[in-house]
Write an enzyme that holds these catalytic residues in place. Structure first.
Site, PDB file in Angstrom:
ATOM      1  N   ASP A 103       0.768  -1.247   0.000  1.00 41.31           N
ATOM      2  CA  ASP A 103       0.000   0.000   0.000  1.00 41.31           C
ATOM      3  C   ASP A 103       0.799   1.298   0.000  1.00 41.31           C
ATOM      4  O   ASP A 103       0.663   2.118  -0.879  1.00 41.31           O
ATOM      5  CB  ASP A 103      -0.938   0.020   1.219  1.00 41.31           C
ATOM      6  CG  ASP A 103      -1.759  -1.250   1.328  1.00 41.31           C
ATOM      7  OD1 ASP A 103      -1.633  -2.115   0.450  1.00 41.31           O
ATOM      8  OD2 ASP A 103      -2.528  -1.351   2.290  1.00 41.31           O
ATOM      9  N   GLU A 143       2.808  -9.342  11.595  1.00 39.89           N
ATOM     10  CA  GLU A 143       2.534  -8.971  10.205  1.00 39.89           C
ATOM     11  C   GLU A 143       3.830  -8.606   9.481  1.00 39.89           C
ATOM     12  O   GLU A 143       4.081  -9.034   8.361  1.00 39.89           O
ATOM     13  CB  GLU A 143       1.565  -7.779  10.227  1.00 39.89           C
ATOM     14  CG  GLU A 143       0.959  -7.414   8.895  1.00 39.89           C
ATOM     15  CD  GLU A 143      -0.024  -6.252   9.036  1.00 39.89           C
ATOM     16  OE1 GLU A 143      -0.254  -5.777  10.174  1.00 39.89           O
ATOM     17  OE2 GLU A 143      -0.564  -5.805   8.010  1.00 39.89           O
TER      18      GLU A 143
HETATM   19  C1  2M8 Z   1      -2.800  -4.513   3.763  1.00 41.54           C
HETATM   20  O1  2M8 Z   1      -3.707  -3.792   2.954  1.00 41.54           O
HETATM   21  C2  2M8 Z   1      -5.028  -3.437   3.371  1.00 41.54           C
HETATM   22  C3  2M8 Z   1      -5.730  -2.923   2.146  1.00 41.54           C
HETATM   23  O2  2M8 Z   1      -5.748  -3.923   1.171  1.00 41.54           O
HETATM   24  C4  2M8 Z   1      -5.052  -2.394   4.473  1.00 41.54           C
HETATM   25  O3  2M8 Z   1      -4.014  -1.832   4.814  1.00 41.54           O
HETATM   26  O4  2M8 Z   1      -6.131  -2.159   5.005  1.00 41.54           O
HETATM   27  C5  2M8 Z   1      -1.632  -4.919   2.853  1.00 41.54           C
HETATM   28  O5  2M8 Z   1      -0.553  -5.365   3.597  1.00 41.54           O
HETATM   29  C6  2M8 Z   1      -2.073  -5.999   1.873  1.00 41.54           C
HETATM   30  O6  2M8 Z   1      -1.005  -6.469   1.109  1.00 41.54           O
HETATM   31  C7  2M8 Z   1      -2.744  -7.146   2.594  1.00 41.54           C
HETATM   32  O7  2M8 Z   1      -3.270  -8.027   1.644  1.00 41.54           O
HETATM   33  C8  2M8 Z   1      -3.849  -6.681   3.526  1.00 41.54           C
HETATM   34  C9  2M8 Z   1      -4.388  -7.784   4.404  1.00 41.54           C
HETATM   35  O8  2M8 Z   1      -3.352  -8.485   4.999  1.00 41.54           O
HETATM   36  O9  2M8 Z   1      -3.376  -5.640   4.387  1.00 41.54           O
END
Ligand code: 2M8
Length: 725
Positions: free
Chosen positions: A172, A409
């Site tokens: 992101d 994470e």
């Molecule tokens: C993160 O992205 C989401 C939006 O898609 C967020 O920040 O709310 C990123 O690390 C993405 O790569 C990942 O798929 C998601 C869920 O783990 O979180």
């Protein structure tokens, strides 16, 4: 040194990882994290399925089914599938996206990893027949998802598809998007009202994207919504259109695997092969920047490449799209201080951003920390191009991070500390995949050693014999040898690239002159060593010297395990006797104590070499002996006059390194295998703690240990046998 490759201890962590996945499993899909991400995410699900494939095929299949159950008619696989029972805790949710048909999904996509996951499920399936049926069912859906990308995201047929939102990249707030996002002029008043919810789950604000980033994320969603998710209109109006290296590399690799899937189920795969050829050519030719020697994304708004320094630019290795020459250049950059070189201290495997840049931030999300999924893909890519040592070292780091710091994470690229959400899905599932693969490789390595007897040295190989050079006595021989080894290290070891040029070293004048001086050991009078200090310094230096020479002579370039009996079958003749590294370590320096897991001491009966044993043994020698591996001490030169201080320093450094980790939150101490193998020298838990105490940096962790000596759980870290160059 003791040669035994232990994977024990991981089982409990695999159990922990499975427990996390069980906790995040909803019955249909796995939440990426218990609270921060309560819905189903596109590429997360592929990563989850890759872990499940090893022990729960059924769940792996359900995970993929659940996602593709929400595939759009145009073939797009959405970034998020919302769980109606979990609404209210994430932003943006369906009320904000308002996608056509009232679907419970977002209106963008993500890197298309699913063909890779499906092939992986099939390859690991116990029930081949049902896995075959699964592939048959998935193939048309996967084809439709790739077709969507080529049709709608590559309208002018370049072979590269574009993303239209940073969330589609998966990374992101990657610094790669700073420039295109800055070019979007956002009037706060023109934006729909919104409230971020990602900051309500205990993750500090500095570990998440900024409000300015969120404004632009929202601006783009708003634009898609206003255009009713019409791809042609969005293409005309969207101010963020980027051909991303990571996205296209994953697509390219997914084409490769999809073609394989098609062949398994007897399909005509010419369309996929055409995509594969086009995209890999376009990556190689259009994304490569000859000046920067890296792959860069292309900003379709400006028509320019976006010069960045993220780990995504190495991803054509995973795609197997880079040429050999490009791969070599990528490897050199990837294995440098910018991205954590092999055996470099103070870093853990590949961070998401160049550590030498100003924007590098070891804590902030996609702007510097280490991510397991990126490393997982890159380690596979490196293996495909033959960079085995680096790939293996990355695997071990990836395994060590959650073991030491928890299933987070992302991880601080310098200290390893875990950030973002804990109990994170893909960290757990890819950990399981890595450990299963590791056990497998371990088993293969052991079988290989058993079968290939030729890699075992049959006779003792004396390393200090040079025809025509007559040994003559010299008192200052040991220091001369060490400085000569130091010179070789300076010339042929490239610390930042982690490479040792053995071939050049072996051919060099310096090596020849080193060999000539080592011959004189044959005339060295061991009785001339009188004090304990002289003896300690001499034997420690000699041990370190013979190991380095053994590695060079035997042409080992990844591990001393390349020769199964390395420590007993290379030797120096000194005076009238022969000494192998094991004789020096266990016979002389450990006062003839049994090597671990061996029944008898190295000097048996009346062995005359017993006369040179150093008694009592000094257990600090374990932190000074360089066994040619990453988990042992860095090489130094020891002097009789300063040996006590030097051993103190070596011990302190080792004990405050990542070989001794106190985890108060888990009531656990992780100790180097050295403390397990050498119980005879360090004693059992309480003795070990007492030994550690004066050396440990006096911080809360040391205090914790002092207060919990009786209850703290001890675990041993696995030993890293990769060469310590
Ligand atoms: C993160 O992205 C989401 C939006 O898609 C967020 O920040 O709310 C990123 O690390 C993405 O790569 C990942 O798929 C998601 C869920 O783990 O979180």
């Amino acid at each position: 040194m003791f040669e035994f490759f232990s994977t024990k201890g991981f089982k409990s962590y695999v159990k922990e990882a499975r427990k996390i996945l069980d906790g995040n499993w909803t019955g249909r899909y796995t939440k990426p994290s218990p609270t921060l991400y309560p819905h189903q995410w596109n590429w997360d699900s592929a990563f989850m399925a890759i872990g499940y494939a090893h022990y729960n095929e059924d769940r792996a299949i359900k995970e993929i089914h659940s996602l593709f159950g929400h595939q759009w008619e145009n073939g797009m696989v959405p970034q998020i599938v919302f769980n109606p029972e979990a609404l209210g805790n994430y932003f943006p949710e369906p009320d904000f996206w308002q996608v056509p048909g009232g679907r419970l999904t977002s209106g963008i996509t993500m890197p298309p990893l699913h063909a890779i996951a499906c092939l992986h499920i099939y390859q690991h399936a116990k029930n081949r027949r049902s896995a075959h049926d699964f592939l048959k069912e998935m193939y048309p859906k996967l084809m439709a998802s790739h077709r969507y990308l080529y049709r709608h995201r590559d309208p002018v047929k370049t072979g590269l598809v574009y993303i239209r939102h940073p969330w589609e990249s998966g990374l992101d707030n990657s610094p790669s998007w700073d420039c295109p996002l800055k070019n979007i002029q956002v009037e706060k008043t023109g934006l729909p009202a919104y409230k971020r919810k990602d900051l309500a789950h205990g993750v500090p604000v500095e570990q998440r994207p900024s409000n300015e980033d969120y404004d632009r994320y929202v601006y783009l969603v708003d634009l898609f919504r206003e255009n009713h998710y019409d791809e042609t209109e969005i293409y005309r109006q969207c101010p963020f259109l980027v051909q991303d290296v990571l996205f296209n590399s994953i697509l390219c690799r997914a084409n490769r695997d999809l073609a394989e899937v098609g062949k398994i189920i007897d399909q005509d795969v010419s369309e996929v092969e055409e995509w594969l050829a086009q995209t890999s050519r376009a990556i190689r030719e259009r994304m490569w920047s000859p000046e920067r020697k890296q792959f860069d994304p292309i900003d379709l708004i400006t028509g320019e490449q976006l010069p960045t320094a993220t780990a995504a630019s190495f991803m054509p290795l995973f795609a197997v799209a880079a040429s050999q020459k490009q791969a070599q250049l990528l490897y050199e950059r990837l294995n440098s201080v910018s991205f954590c070189a092999l055996h470099q201290g103070n870093c853990f495997t590949i961070p998401n951003y160049d550590m030498a840049r100003n924007e590098f931030d070891p804590k902030n999300y996609w702007r510097g920390p280490v991510w397991i999924n990126i490393n997982w893909m890159l380690s596979q890519g490196l293996k495909s191009y033959g960079y085995r040592e680096k790939s293996d070292a990355m695997k071990k780091d990836m395994i060590q991070l959650p073991v030491r710091f928890g299933f987070h994470e992302y991880f601080d690229s310098i200290t390893g500390k875990g950030y973002g959400s804990d109990s994170f899905g893909w960290t757990s599932s890819l950990f399981i995949d890595l450990v299963y693969e590791y056990y497998d490789e371990d088993r293969q390595a052991l079988n290989w050693l058993g079968r290939r007897k030729s890699r075992k040295l049959k006779d003792v190989k004396i390393l200090n014999e040079v025809p025509g050079v007559i040994p003559s006595p010299a008192a200052d021989l040991a220091p001369k040898l060490m400085s000569s080894i130091g010179e070789l290290k300076d010339m042929f070891y490239s610390m930042d690239r982690g490479l040792v040029d053995y071939a050049a070293m072996k051919r060099s004048e310096e090596y020849r002159s080193y060999l000539e001086s080592v011959v004189h050991l044959k005339a060295f009078d061991l009785k001339g060593l009188v004090t304990r200090e002289e003896k300690l310094a001499f034997w420690i230096n000699l041990y370190n010297t013979i190991v380095v020479q053994g590695i060079v002579e035997l042409g080992l370039n990844s591990s001393v395990r390349g020769i199964s009996n390395f420590f007993t079958h290379i030797a120096y003749d000194i005076g009238d006797y022969t000494f192998a590294p094991d004789d020096i370590e266990h016979g002389i320096l450990r006062s003839n104590a049994h090597p671990p897991y061996r029944m008898s001491p190295v000097f048996k009966g009346r062995d005359p070499r017993r006369a040179y044993m150093i008694e009592p043994m000094d257990n600090r020698i374990h932190f000074a002996l360089v066994c040619g591996s990453r988990s042992c001490a860095p090489i130094r030169f020891y002097e009789a006059g300063a040996i006590d201080d030097q051993l103190e320093t070596a011990t302190r450094n080792f004990i405050n390194s990542s070989e001794v980790v106190i985890l108060p939150e888990k009531n656990k101490i992780l100790l180097s295998e050295i403390f397990n193998w050498y119980k005879k020298d360090f004693g059992h838990r309480r003795d070990i703690f007492r030994f550690l105490r004066p050396y440990l940096d006096q911080d809360e962790k040391a205090e914790y240990l002092a207060e919990h000596m009786d209850t703290i759980e001890v675990e041993h870290l696995f030993y890293d046998w990769n060469l310590n160059h």
